[in-house]
Design an enzyme around this catalytic site. Structure first.
Site, PDB file in Angstrom:
ATOM      1  N   ASP A 263      14.665 -18.667  31.401  1.00 22.24           N
ATOM      2  CA  ASP A 263      15.813 -17.808  31.675  1.00 22.24           C
ATOM      3  C   ASP A 263      16.795 -18.628  32.510  1.00 22.24           C
ATOM      4  OD1 ASP A 263      17.595 -15.744  31.806  1.00 22.24           O
ATOM      5  OD2 ASP A 263      16.162 -14.235  32.438  1.00 22.24           O
TER       6      ASP A 263
HETATM    7  C1  NOJ Z   1      19.753 -13.904  32.401  1.00 26.85           C
HETATM    8  C2  NOJ Z   1      19.015 -12.752  31.814  1.00 26.85           C
HETATM    9  O1  NOJ Z   1      17.865 -12.469  32.570  1.00 26.85           O
HETATM   10  C3  NOJ Z   1      18.625 -12.939  30.368  1.00 26.85           C
HETATM   11  O2  NOJ Z   1      18.103 -11.740  29.875  1.00 26.85           O
HETATM   12  C4  NOJ Z   1      19.798 -13.409  29.563  1.00 26.85           C
HETATM   13  O3  NOJ Z   1      19.452 -13.512  28.208  1.00 26.85           O
HETATM   14  C5  NOJ Z   1      20.259 -14.738  30.125  1.00 26.85           C
HETATM   15  N1  NOJ Z   1      20.679 -14.544  31.503  1.00 26.85           N
HETATM   16  C6  NOJ Z   1      21.381 -15.366  29.321  1.00 26.85           C
HETATM   17  O4  NOJ Z   1      22.554 -14.698  29.536  1.00 26.85           O
END
Ligand code: NOJ
Length: 749
Positions: A263
């Site tokens: 993430d």
């Molecule tokens: C953080 C988030 O937790 C995740 O769900 C998301 O896909 C990513 N950022 C990318 O934006």
């Protein structure tokens, strides 16, 4: 390319090129030489590293992405295409209801179709993959991201997750209008302690495997091309460095061969977690865990090369990751068609495709949950003696922000508000009026969103005048519909709350309206279950519409006036108050059980200031007609272990469902099972099946569910997975609280 060609390519790549494939950056880094310098130096990257990066996130637009693809492929020694990803969560240009609402439809095929439409729109704009579905199990309404999940039930989440994957990817992700799906957030992200964002997760191995893992696993089995690690620690080890999770379970046990992506910045966060002493160690831990792509940090970019050259990190780890990324690009057909379905005509399209809009309008009411109705709904379309006119009073009357915080790519003006829908409703002859009464946000309140910054810019006097006008309009009407609720930027990532009611300033408006006219229908907008005690006590009807998306206004008006009925049933319990949270239907029995209302003394499992049950239980929701259930009948009283179904290892549970009302309607018939005694404590109910059944007035139908031994399996005392002989109850009814059950046994031959 053939797999041999991919292998040859890999063998020919330099170390820098290989590392480049592991790096994912936002579109900002591709904004032109001058503009990218700031972000590059901030992140500690060089121009060469950016030129070599393998994937881009959050950038859209066919013309733009085609241009980036062409420019950067030329720069790369082997001209490897970039992978373009973004958060396409509940729609792209056409926005559908938020995932939590979708769960309430109890109709995974509906979500499959939403994902198909989203994939088409996203693919045309140049995207190759989405960061969806999120299949995290959620039981704590304080957590802002419950809106991104389909709810509190493992079975339901698994069905929805795999349906979405099928919708995005189709049979073959390389086909036109298909994009790769990414199951997230692995693992356990939906259970942060205290509901506080990014907080630690503590789950026993049994609970993790029994309740939290199945939906991720089903996503993998449905063929998701990617999996994303979660931000949290699990058992005190951050998921992004958790070798047991990623290598042993995900890749080993489940055989996942796709791409594992961190993430956002999660690899660098291993330092903040206090698990890596420096970035070298963070890089080492994440790659060792098998994390292929580093989203938005310089850790892989700057801290792998030396360690690999010095032999501290084996080249095989890197090669395995690069191979998985190249394989994904190959499956998407990018080596042959680097821009896949990108189509500039789509960039310039004047409007949403009419079929997509029509589907969004039809789909949204299936996710609305009618929580209370004393008969006031549906509203008459023509004036009647009792309802001569209707007022719409509340901040969501003309609100265009009705898509949820994870809708990043829609055009605001294309969203239909309630007021616009009323203005367009040609068949309505009952006079309607409207007044906002207040803003969704309180006086002076502001907040940063992913798309934009939101703020209540009204002055005090303006707000007072708005409220006075609203009270006047409400007083003059026979019925007041009040669209109100959370601002969408108060749900989603980074939006944990310790109070989960409708904002207080809106409740003040509600009370003032109630004082002059108690004939209130509340239309509740939110991304989480709210504490709705007061409105549900006072209002005559409460319709939960979540964040309904582009066609929200039309869908709400269609539903309120009975053009369609609310089709949703809660996929997450609505707590009585925040103190009960987490509250969910499939809890374990205690040694001292208590039924609300029973006079069973002091030392029982209960709160002394609140009931045990939530205000509205999982599975609950009303339509515009009523149904009755016959008692449950079973085809046989026992099942024999280890036999084939035909030989007695299965039985059929049935009810006769009757539409007892005067309108046609759809019921979500739900099957729950309780294992009365096991080697470990078993939940008081578990959802095992459901069917949406549509019946005309007075019509009856037999609804049958097969119960198989497989449905009775669980992680037993020794952690083996299987059923145990004993007594079971099969309940069939309209929600998780149904008492309509029959008993059967499972026996050894
Ligand atoms: C953080 C988030 O937790 C995740 O769900 C998301 O896909 C990513 N950022 C990318 O934006």
């Amino acid at each position: 390319m053939t797999s041999e060609q991919i292998q040859t390519l890999l063998a020919d790549m330099s170390l820098q090129e290989k590392i480049g494939q592991l790096i994912q950056l936002t579109g900002v880094f591709y904004a032109g030489e001058g503009m990218a310098t700031g972000p590059m130096s901030e992140m500690g990257l060089t121009r060469e590293q950016v030129d070599m990066a393998g994937s881009v996130l959050s950038s859209v637009g066919a013309a733009r992405l085609k241009n980036i693809q062409k420019t950067y492929m030329e720069k790369q020694p082997h001209h490897i295409p970039l992978l373009f990803m973004a958060d396409v969560i509940n729609g792209f240009r056409t926005v559908f209801p938020i995932p939590l609402a979708q769960g309430c439809s109890f109709d995974p095929e509906l979500s499959r179709e939403m994902a198909r439409v989203s994939a088409r729109e996203a693919a045309r704009t140049g995207l190759h993959a989405t960061f969806s579905p999120m299949v995290d199990l959620v039981r704590d309404a304080r957590w802002g991201r419950v809106m991104e999940s389909t709810g509190e039930d493992p079975y339901l989440n698994g069905l929805f997750g795999s349906a979405m994957i099928r919708g995005y990817q189709g049979e073959n992700v390389g086909e036109k209008d298909r994009i790769a799906a990414c199951v997230k957030h692995f693992a356990g992200y939906g259970a942060p302690m205290g509901g506080r964002e990014y907080n630690q997760v503590e789950l026993s191995e049994r609970t993790l495997r029994q309740d939290y893992m199945p939906s991720y696993r089903q996503g993998v089995e449905a063929g998701a091309e990617l999996v994303m690690t979660s931000f949290n620690t699990l058992g005190r080890v951050p998921a992004t460095a958790n070798r047991e999770l990623m290598q042993d379970i995900l890749r080993g046990e489940w055989g996942f061969e796709g791409v594992l992506i961190s993430d956002w910045a999660a690899i660098r966060e291993l330092l903040a977690h206090g698990i890596a002493a420096d970035r070298d160690e963070a890089a080492y831990l994440a790659l060792r865990a098998g994390v292929d792509i580093d989203m938005m940090t310089d850790v892989y970019a700057n801290h792998l090369e030396r360690q690999i050259r010095e032999g501290k990190i084996p080249m095989e780890w890197l090669d395995a990751s690069v191979l998985r990324i190249l394989n994904l690009k190959n499956k998407l057909g990018l080596f042959e068609h680097p821009c896949k379905d990108a189509d500039e005509a789509y960039d310039g399209a004047a409007d949403i495709e009419p079929a997509h809009r029509a589907f969004a309008r039809k789909a949204a009411p299936e996710t609305f949950v009618l929580l209370k109705n004393d008969g006031i709904l549906p509203l008459p379309t023509a004036p009647t003696e009792r309802v001569r006119n209707i007022a719409f009073v509340g901040p969501y009357v003309d609100e265009k922000r009705i898509c949820g915080s994870w809708s990043l790519f829609y055009n605001m003006e294309e969203n239909v508000t309630i007021q616009e829908a009323l203005e367009q409703a040609r068949t309505l002859t009952v006079p309607v009026s409207w007044a906002k009464g207040c803003q969704v946000l309180d006086y002076g309140q502001e907040r940063d969103g992913f798309r934009d910054h939101v703020k209540n810019t009204c002055g005090r006097e303006e707000l007072e005048a708005m409220e006075a006008e609203a009270v006047r309009v409400a007083r003059e009407a026979d019925v007041v519909v009040m669209p109100m609720g959370e601002h969408h930027e108060y749900t989603g990532e980074g939006s944990a709350r310790t109070e989960i009611g409708i904002p207080e300033h809106q409740m003040e408006l509600f009370r003032r309206v109630y004082a002059v006219n108690p004939n209130i229908v509340v239309v509740s907008f939110s991304g989480r279950p709210l504490d709705l005690r007061e409105v549900s006590r006072k209002a005559r009807a409460v319709l939960q519409v979540w964040f309904p998306g582009t066609e929200g206004g039309h869908a709400i008006v269609d539903t309120l006036f009975g053009e369609t009925e609310p089709g949703g049933r809660l996929s997450m319990s609505f707590p009585y108050n925040v103190g009960q949270v987490p509250v969910y239907y499939s809890e374990l029995p205690t040694g001292r059980p208590h039924l609300d209302g029973a006079a069973d003394g002091r030392c029982v499992s209960r709160y002394i200031d609140a009931p045990n049950k939530p205000l509205y239980v999982f599975g609950y929701g009303m339509g515009y007609t009523t149904f009755s259930y016959s008692p449950v009948t079973l085809s046989r009283g026992d099942m024999v272990m280890g036999k084939k179904a035909a030989e007695g290892s299965a039985l059929t549970a049935a009810v006769t469902l009757t539409n007892t009302g005067s309108r046609p309607g759809t019921e979500v018939v739900q099957l729950y099972i309780r294992d009365m005694a096991g080697s470990v404590a078993r939940p008081v109910r578990e959802l095992k099946g459901f069917q949406r059944v549509t019946l005309g007035p007075g019509e009856s139908r037999q609804v049958c569910f097969d119960i198989t031994e497989e449905m009775l399996r669980f992680y037993r005392l020794d952690m083996s997975y299987g059923a145990e002989p004993g007594q079971f109850m099969a309940y069939i009814g309209s929600d998780s609280d149904t008492q309509n059950g029959a008993s059967f046994s499972l026996r050894q031959e």
